[in-house]
Design a protein around this motif. Structure first.
Motif, PDB file in Angstrom:
ATOM      1  N   GLY A  89       0.813  -1.212   0.000  1.00 46.75           N
ATOM      2  CA  GLY A  89       0.000   0.000   0.000  1.00 46.75           C
ATOM      3  C   GLY A  89       0.842   1.255   0.000  1.00 46.75           C
ATOM      4  N   THR A  90       1.886   1.278   0.822  1.00 48.72           N
ATOM      5  CA  THR A  90       2.779   2.439   0.866  1.00 48.72           C
ATOM      6  C   THR A  90       3.472   2.660  -0.462  1.00 48.72           C
ATOM      7  N   THR A  91       3.955   1.582  -1.066  1.00 45.91           N
ATOM      8  CA  THR A  91       4.699   1.689  -2.316  1.00 45.91           C
ATOM      9  C   THR A  91       3.816   2.214  -3.443  1.00 45.91           C
ATOM     10  N   VAL A  92       2.625   1.672  -3.573  1.00 47.60           N
ATOM     11  CA  VAL A  92       1.716   2.123  -4.636  1.00 47.60           C
ATOM     12  C   VAL A  92       1.387   3.604  -4.473  1.00 47.60           C
ATOM     13  N   THR A 106      13.398   1.355  -9.011  1.00 47.78           N
ATOM     14  CA  THR A 106      14.295   1.752  -7.923  1.00 47.78           C
ATOM     15  C   THR A 106      13.523   2.308  -6.737  1.00 47.78           C
ATOM     16  N   VAL A 107      12.644   3.266  -6.995  1.00 49.04           N
ATOM     17  CA  VAL A 107      11.913   3.887  -5.887  1.00 49.04           C
ATOM     18  C   VAL A 107      10.935   2.897  -5.267  1.00 49.04           C
ATOM     19  N   SER A 108      10.443   1.948  -6.052  1.00 43.92           N
ATOM     20  CA  SER A 108       9.560   0.929  -5.492  1.00 43.92           C
ATOM     21  C   SER A 108      10.309   0.028  -4.518  1.00 43.92           C
ATOM     22  N   VAL A 109      11.517  -0.372  -4.898  1.00 46.31           N
ATOM     23  CA  VAL A 109      12.325  -1.209  -4.008  1.00 46.31           C
ATOM     24  C   VAL A 109      12.647  -0.459  -2.717  1.00 46.31           C
ATOM     25  N   LEU A 110      13.040   0.798  -2.848  1.00 45.14           N
ATOM     26  CA  LEU A 110      13.355   1.591  -1.654  1.00 45.14           C
ATOM     27  C   LEU A 110      12.135   1.739  -0.744  1.00 45.14           C
ATOM     28  N   ALA A 111      10.965   1.954  -1.343  1.00 45.17           N
ATOM     29  CA  ALA A 111       9.749   2.119  -0.544  1.00 45.17           C
ATOM     30  C   ALA A 111       9.378   0.825   0.169  1.00 45.17           C
ATOM     31  N   VAL A 112       9.499  -0.301  -0.513  1.00 46.72           N
ATOM     32  CA  VAL A 112       9.158  -1.594   0.095  1.00 46.72           C
ATOM     33  C   VAL A 112      10.095  -1.904   1.261  1.00 46.72           C
TER      34      VAL A 112
END
Length: 254
Positions: free
Chosen positions: A57-60, A175-181
């Protein structure tokens, strides 16, 4: 880096008595029950599910909002653009601990305590500055001629963003998705602040609670720590190439 992980994994196969007598060597008798009991516990899988729900949820949310914001900062010229972007970047200097008390009061007034949104929304807000900075730098590398050609073909600004820019920005989005997860998965303080109901505890809180409950049984604690690390390590090992490729994308021209 591998030595502490290997030590923890091997220690999880020992009994507490053997771990006290033989802290470094291989297990004399491999005690698999330390791991199987945890894997057979519904509480452990509930923690995994809660952490996954909040991380996704945070990543999306943070990627969707940041992509639109970065597109505006990178491709549009409007009054106060740099001032507004500077305000976003100042969020990097704002520690979460300073906002803990007002954030708690705000979430309580909104009825978001013991609610996943009480963690997802603040995590996304604190993740915006870094994500916008990364995506803005990547979007600015896209040649303006592509946008001009899309406009001549009748493509609107949002159409260019959706049909052209986002597909080209997959490395940066990855990249930003991996960092957020990873950031969400490892977050301990915010879920501890928001969740009082054990039904919504995340994995880092579960680690703390398990360590307190079995503080004298070191071998079980090691087994729990290893199993708690496996999802994050597995995800990062799969996404490592995407992360490195996204960080270096757009760093050079030609």
């Amino acid at each position: 880096m591998a030595v502490p992980l290997l030590y923890a994994a091997l220690s999880g196969f020992k009994s507490t008595d053997e771990l006290s007598r033989n802290p470094v060597g291989l297990p004399e008798s491999w005690v698999t029950s330390n791991y199987t009991q945890i894997l057979g516990s519904g509480d452990f899988w509930r923690l995994i599910g809660n952490s996954t729900l909040i991380a996704v949820g945070t990543t999306v949310l943070v990627v969707a909002v940041s992509a639109l914001s970065a597109f505006s900062f990178a491709r549009f010229a409007f009054r106060g653009r740099e001032v507004l972007f500077t305000l976003f970047t100042m969020g990097l200097m704002f520690p979460f601990a300073v906002a803990a008390l007002p954030l708690f009061l705000l979430l309580r007034s909104l009825g978001l305590l013991d609610n996943p949104l009480g963690v997802i929304l603040p995590q996304a807000a604190f993740g915006l500055p870094m994500t916008i900075i990364i995506l803005r730098g990547f979007f600015r590398q896209i040649p303006g001629e592509l946008e001009e050609a899309a406009t001549l073909d009748g493509c609107s600004s949002f159409g260019f963003f959706w049909r052209v820019l986002l597909p080209m920005a997959r490395p940066a989005l990855g990249t930003v998705s991996v960092l957020a997860v990873v950031t969400s998965w490892n977050n301990f303080f915010l879920p501890l602040l928001v969740f009082t109901d054990a039904q919504w505890w995340t994995l880092p809180i579960g680690v703390q609670q398990f360590q307190g409950q079995y503080s004298a049984q070191y071998a079980k604690v090691f087994a729990y720590l290893v199993l708690a690390m496996v999802p994050a390590l597995a995800f990062y090992s799969v996404a490592e190439r995407q992360l490195v490729g996204g960080l270096t994308a757009g760093a050079t021209k030609g």
